[in-house]
Motif scaffolding. Structure first.
Motif, PDB file in Angstrom:
ATOM      1  N   SER A  49      79.589  -6.975  61.498  1.00  0.00           N
ATOM      2  CA  SER A  49      79.830  -5.547  61.702  1.00  0.00           C
ATOM      3  C   SER A  49      81.144  -5.123  61.061  1.00  0.00           C
ATOM      4  CB  SER A  49      79.865  -5.229  63.196  1.00  0.00           C
ATOM      5  OG  SER A  49      78.615  -5.459  63.805  1.00  0.00           O
ATOM      6  N   ASP A  50      81.206  -3.834  60.685  1.00  0.00           N
ATOM      7  CA  ASP A  50      82.409  -3.244  60.098  1.00  0.00           C
ATOM      8  C   ASP A  50      82.961  -2.229  61.106  1.00  0.00           C
ATOM      9  OD1 ASP A  50      81.762  -4.671  57.744  1.00  0.00           O
ATOM     10  OD2 ASP A  50      80.434  -3.037  57.131  1.00  0.00           O
ATOM     11  N   PRO A  51      83.777  -2.666  62.066  1.00  0.00           N
ATOM     12  CA  PRO A  51      84.123  -1.810  63.208  1.00  0.00           C
ATOM     13  C   PRO A  51      85.212  -0.779  62.904  1.00  0.00           C
ATOM     14  CG  PRO A  51      85.105  -3.967  63.473  1.00  0.00           C
ATOM     15  CD  PRO A  51      84.255  -4.037  62.244  1.00  0.00           C
ATOM     16  N   LEU A  52      85.119   0.306  63.643  1.00  0.00           N
ATOM     17  CA  LEU A  52      86.110   1.388  63.680  1.00  0.00           C
ATOM     18  C   LEU A  52      86.190   1.836  65.131  1.00  0.00           C
ATOM     19  CD1 LEU A  52      86.338   4.584  61.469  1.00  0.00           C
ATOM     20  CD2 LEU A  52      85.815   4.814  63.892  1.00  0.00           C
ATOM     21  N   CYS A  53      87.380   2.222  65.581  1.00  0.00           N
ATOM     22  CA  CYS A  53      87.555   2.658  66.970  1.00  0.00           C
ATOM     23  C   CYS A  53      87.955   4.130  67.001  1.00  0.00           C
ATOM     24  CB  CYS A  53      88.609   1.823  67.690  1.00  0.00           C
ATOM     25  SG  CYS A  53      88.793   2.247  69.454  1.00  0.00           S
ATOM     26  N   LEU A  54      87.265   4.903  67.829  1.00  0.00           N
ATOM     27  CA  LEU A  54      87.555   6.322  68.043  1.00  0.00           C
ATOM     28  C   LEU A  54      88.201   6.480  69.417  1.00  0.00           C
ATOM     29  CD1 LEU A  54      87.151   9.437  67.565  1.00  0.00           C
ATOM     30  CD2 LEU A  54      84.897   9.164  68.620  1.00  0.00           C
ATOM     31  N   LEU A  55      89.335   7.182  69.474  1.00  0.00           N
ATOM     32  CA  LEU A  55      90.039   7.427  70.741  1.00  0.00           C
ATOM     33  C   LEU A  55      89.938   8.900  71.109  1.00  0.00           C
ATOM     34  CD1 LEU A  55      91.905   6.681  73.093  1.00  0.00           C
ATOM     35  CD2 LEU A  55      93.858   6.957  71.542  1.00  0.00           C
ATOM     36  N   SER A  56      89.525   9.172  72.358  1.00  0.00           N
ATOM     37  CA  SER A  56      89.449  10.525  72.891  1.00  0.00           C
ATOM     38  C   SER A  56      90.206  10.611  74.197  1.00  0.00           C
ATOM     39  CB  SER A  56      87.985  10.948  73.108  1.00  0.00           C
ATOM     40  OG  SER A  56      87.231  10.840  71.932  1.00  0.00           O
ATOM     41  N   MET A  57      90.620  11.830  74.558  1.00  0.00           N
ATOM     42  CA  MET A  57      91.374  12.042  75.802  1.00  0.00           C
ATOM     43  C   MET A  57      90.750  13.181  76.595  1.00  0.00           C
ATOM     44  SD  MET A  57      95.395  13.112  76.423  1.00  0.00           S
ATOM     45  CE  MET A  57      96.058  11.487  76.071  1.00  0.00           C
ATOM     46  N   ILE A  67      91.500  12.125  69.725  1.00  0.00           N
ATOM     47  CA  ILE A  67      92.900  11.874  69.375  1.00  0.00           C
ATOM     48  C   ILE A  67      93.001  11.362  67.942  1.00  0.00           C
ATOM     49  CG2 ILE A  67      94.957  10.507  69.909  1.00  0.00           C
ATOM     50  CD1 ILE A  67      94.355  12.640  71.971  1.00  0.00           C
ATOM     51  N   GLY A  68      92.085  10.492  67.562  1.00  0.00           N
ATOM     52  CA  GLY A  68      92.118   9.940  66.215  1.00  0.00           C
ATOM     53  C   GLY A  68      91.204   8.745  66.076  1.00  0.00           C
ATOM     54  N   ARG A  69      91.193   8.172  64.883  1.00  0.00           N
ATOM     55  CA  ARG A  69      90.350   7.025  64.590  1.00  0.00           C
ATOM     56  C   ARG A  69      91.169   5.964  63.870  1.00  0.00           C
ATOM     57  NH1 ARG A  69      84.879  10.131  62.299  1.00  0.00           N
ATOM     58  NH2 ARG A  69      84.840  11.733  63.959  1.00  0.00           N
ATOM     59  N   THR A  70      90.810   4.738  64.113  1.00  0.00           N
ATOM     60  CA  THR A  70      91.439   3.647  63.375  1.00  0.00           C
ATOM     61  C   THR A  70      90.811   3.542  61.991  1.00  0.00           C
ATOM     62  OG1 THR A  70      89.864   1.964  64.092  1.00  0.00           O
ATOM     63  CG2 THR A  70      91.757   2.379  65.541  1.00  0.00           C
ATOM     64  N   GLU A  71      91.349   2.658  61.201  1.00  0.00           N
ATOM     65  CA  GLU A  71      90.721   2.319  59.929  1.00  0.00           C
ATOM     66  C   GLU A  71      89.482   1.462  60.200  1.00  0.00           C
ATOM     67  OE1 GLU A  71      93.273  -1.251  60.849  1.00  0.00           O
ATOM     68  OE2 GLU A  71      93.267   0.918  61.237  1.00  0.00           O
ATOM     69  N   LYS A  72      88.624   1.370  59.223  1.00  0.00           N
ATOM     70  CA  LYS A  72      87.461   0.472  59.319  1.00  0.00           C
ATOM     71  C   LYS A  72      87.872  -0.910  58.840  1.00  0.00           C
ATOM     72  CE  LYS A  72      84.288   0.585  56.127  1.00  0.00           C
ATOM     73  NZ  LYS A  72      83.126   0.982  55.286  1.00  0.00           N
ATOM     74  N   ILE A  73      87.464  -1.946  59.562  1.00  0.00           N
ATOM     75  CA  ILE A  73      87.746  -3.326  59.160  1.00  0.00           C
ATOM     76  C   ILE A  73      86.428  -3.980  58.758  1.00  0.00           C
ATOM     77  CG2 ILE A  73      88.544  -5.586  59.942  1.00  0.00           C
ATOM     78  CD1 ILE A  73      90.610  -4.220  61.619  1.00  0.00           C
ATOM     79  N   MET A  74      86.385  -4.510  57.567  1.00  0.00           N
ATOM     80  CA  MET A  74      85.152  -5.064  57.023  1.00  0.00           C
ATOM     81  C   MET A  74      84.858  -6.448  57.614  1.00  0.00           C
ATOM     82  SD  MET A  74      84.037  -2.785  54.885  1.00  0.00           S
ATOM     83  CE  MET A  74      82.878  -3.731  53.882  1.00  0.00           C
ATOM     84  N   ASN A  75      83.595  -6.653  57.920  1.00  0.00           N
ATOM     85  CA  ASN A  75      83.071  -7.982  58.281  1.00  0.00           C
ATOM     86  C   ASN A  75      83.911  -8.691  59.338  1.00  0.00           C
ATOM     87  OD1 ASN A  75      81.001  -7.730  56.312  1.00  0.00           O
ATOM     88  ND2 ASN A  75      82.448  -8.390  54.727  1.00  0.00           N
ATOM     89  N   SER A  76      84.045  -8.076  60.511  1.00  0.00           N
ATOM     90  CA  SER A  76      84.857  -8.680  61.571  1.00  0.00           C
ATOM     91  C   SER A  76      84.271  -8.355  62.935  1.00  0.00           C
ATOM     92  CB  SER A  76      86.305  -8.197  61.495  1.00  0.00           C
ATOM     93  OG  SER A  76      87.056  -8.733  62.562  1.00  0.00           O
ATOM     94  N   LEU A  77      84.105  -9.377  63.724  1.00  0.00           N
ATOM     95  CA  LEU A  77      83.701  -9.187  65.123  1.00  0.00           C
ATOM     96  C   LEU A  77      84.901  -9.297  66.059  1.00  0.00           C
ATOM     97  CD1 LEU A  77      80.376 -11.261  65.233  1.00  0.00           C
ATOM     98  CD2 LEU A  77      80.726  -8.851  64.631  1.00  0.00           C
ATOM     99  N   ASN A  78      86.076  -9.579  65.475  1.00  0.00           N
ATOM    100  CA  ASN A  78      87.310  -9.693  66.263  1.00  0.00           C
ATOM    101  C   ASN A  78      88.428  -8.900  65.579  1.00  0.00           C
ATOM    102  OD1 ASN A  78      86.368 -11.859  68.273  1.00  0.00           O
ATOM    103  ND2 ASN A  78      85.962 -12.833  66.297  1.00  0.00           N
ATOM    104  N   PRO A  79      88.261  -7.609  65.413  1.00  0.00           N
ATOM    105  CA  PRO A  79      89.231  -6.831  64.633  1.00  0.00           C
ATOM    106  C   PRO A  79      90.519  -6.558  65.394  1.00  0.00           C
ATOM    107  CG  PRO A  79      87.603  -5.359  65.579  1.00  0.00           C
ATOM    108  CD  PRO A  79      87.159  -6.754  65.913  1.00  0.00           C
ATOM    109  N   SER A  80      91.620  -6.533  64.666  1.00  0.00           N
ATOM    110  CA  SER A  80      92.910  -6.034  65.156  1.00  0.00           C
ATOM    111  C   SER A  80      93.278  -4.864  64.256  1.00  0.00           C
ATOM    112  CB  SER A  80      93.984  -7.124  65.105  1.00  0.00           C
ATOM    113  OG  SER A  80      93.701  -8.147  66.031  1.00  0.00           O
TER     114      SER A  80
END
Length: 504
Positions: A49-57, A67-80
């Motif tokens: 998966s290529d995860p991205l995190c969306l934050l809402s308040m 609030i905003g979104r992180t960057e997308k991280i390619m090919n990671s199931l353990n993204p930082s």
């Protein structure tokens, strides 16, 4: 003119009255959040998966704001994720946060078309009161999102108020003039809180000591030079400053360092409330499960519970005849268990209150001092630990006039020397002038013995003042002063957080 340089950044205030300076914006406490995930669902066939995190308040109502979104991280199931979210932090508000994780297949992929990997809801208070918050991800139906988890780390993020300081003299008076400039970046030639202080009819003025953040003054670099411009008409003078570096911790420093807020609730069961079976009684619980006592418990408790790790709250009643002896008591546990007066969460307090009502006889008088002294006892024990590990907050909900005013004044004066604050919420339409007197905002509280309070620890509000604004506004009003009361007390006694919290 001595300058005390403090290694903390508090709200920008004027040294001569506590108001923000001309053309300034008060510094707001900001918290930076960083996010990582583990064991995310793998939604791609030929890669991960290529995860991205969306934050809402959400601070009120059903609507969430992005609030905003992180960057997308390619090919990671353990993204930082490298992107951090900077949020204005308010202790007195319940700031709900929602973290949603998506698998973004390509740059043109919208969230509506992306695969959902799970979400977590929590409050900002829960995050800052934890060293690091880790929660399991769930799907929209609240079922587990596989073994996926999300971890939110945090640190205090500071923006600074910058000024140029000039000493200017005119015929008749001398004053220190401060020009404020809001600085977005973290470095500046001269950053200082500043103040305006007038010394009249004196061509050789000496200004009072003032405080400034070491970080704001020189970015924490004690080797940097400080330049001060002075001017009398066209003559330049030389000013000499003496500097003393003092460490001052903020409220968040203490909370992030492990300080626990211990919350105790005291409920007025005096006869003036009226028969709980009557709809005219303040203790009458409507078919919708509402009365003013319950509303006050929910409003204040929902904020404070995030800062108590075990969520076990002692709850007491006063002014009632209590079974089996039917003696009047002013500090009886509403669960009728003197050896364990704790209730599990705010829900437990509400349940104990509802079960207690039909078992006691409302009586009187209205005495505050026993329950204040009860909580103060634990405050004295905490002081013996010589660390800022515990602070005690007593919520008193009452309908009437205090009948033991002299004893209450003495109890508050004694408690002002302890890690303790008192919140009083007045329900009903009684005369609350005595409560407003205890608030102490208009003067120094003094006991009958002449002994004065070391600090203002009482905050009073009448519940009905907030009927139209809602209970969230009630909580904001009674809790707004608490962070400063906590930090100022521990700094006054030079008590440090149990552990130093460093940025993640």
């Amino acid at each position: 003119m001595p300058v005390v340089v403090c290694e903390s950044v508090l709200q920008a205030t004027m040294a001569t009255g506590g108001n923000s300076g001309p053309g300034t914006t008060a510094c707001v406490t900001k918290v930076a959040l960083s996010i990582s995930c583990n064991n995310l669902l793998d939604m791609d066939v030929f890669s991960k998966s290529d995860p991205l995190c969306l934050l809402s308040m959400n601070t009120s109502g059903p609507h969430w704001s992005e609030i905003g979104r992180t960057e997308k991280i390619m090919n990671s199931l353990n993204p930082s994720f490298s992107k951090t979210f900077v949020i204005d932090y308010y202790f007195e508000m319940v700031q709900k946060l929602k973290f949603e994780v998506y698998d973004i297949d390509n740059d043109m992929c919208s969230l509506q078309d992306a695969d959902f990997l799970g979400e977590v809801e929590c409050t900002l208070g829960q995050i800052v009161s934890s060293q690091k918050l880790t929660r399991p991800l769930v799907m929209k139906d609240k079922m587990p999102a596989g073994k996926g988890t999300i971890t939110v780390s945090h640190f205090q993020f500071l923006e600074y108020m910058g000024i140029w300081v000039m000493c200017t003299c005119v015929p008749g008076e001398c004053f220190l003039f401060c020009r404020y400039v809001l600085k977005k970046e973290l470095t500046c030639p001269l950053l200082i809180y500043g103040f305006v202080q007038v010394v009249k009819y004196n061509l050789n003025p000496t200004w009072k000591q003032f405080r400034v953040s070491l970080q704001a003054l020189c970015g924490g670099d004690v080797e940097k030079s400080i330049k001060v411009h002075t001017k009398i008409q066209s003559l330049n003078l030389v000013s000499f400053f003496s500097l003393q570096i003092v460490k001052e911790y903020t409220f968040l420093d203490y909370i992030m360092g492990g300080c626990q807020i211990n919350f105790t609730i005291a409920i007025d069961f005096t006869g003036s409330n009226g028969d709980p079976k009557s709809p005219n009684s303040l203790h009458y619980i409507s078919p919708h499960g509402y009365n003013e006592y319950l509303a006050a418990i929910w409003a204040v408790g929902n904020v404070i519970q995030d800062y108590d790790s075990d969520k076990m709250f002692p709850a007491f009643g006063f002014g009632a005849q209590v079974p089996p002896t039917w003696q009047v008591s002013h500090e009886f546990p509403i669960n009728f268990n003197p050896s364990n007066p704790f209730c599990a969460g705010i829900e437990g307090v509400v349940t104990a209150y509802q079960q207690c009502l039909p078992q006691v006889k409302l009586y009187g008088p209205t005495n505050f001092s026993p329950i204040i002294n009860h909580v103060a006892h634990f405050g004295r024990q905490a002081m013996q630990q010589e660390t800022a590990s515990q602070y005690f907050v007593l919520l008193i909900i009452t309908d009437g006039v205090i009948t033991d005013m002299d004893h209450t004044l003495q109890a508050i004066v004694n408690a002002s020397r302890l890690p303790m604050s008192i919140i009083i919420v007045g329900v009903g339409g009684a005369d609350f002038s005595a409560m407003e007197f205890l608030d102490g905002d208009d003067g120094i509280l003094r006991a009958a013995t002449g002994e004065t309070a070391m600090r203002d620890i009482v905050q009073f509000v009448p519940f009905r003042q907030f009927q139209n604004a809602g209970t969230a506004a009630l909580a904001q009003s009674v809790l707004a002063e608490l962070p400063d009361q906590v930090a100022s007390f521990f700094n006054l006694f030079d008590l440090k957080p149990p552990t130093e919290h460093s940025p993640s």
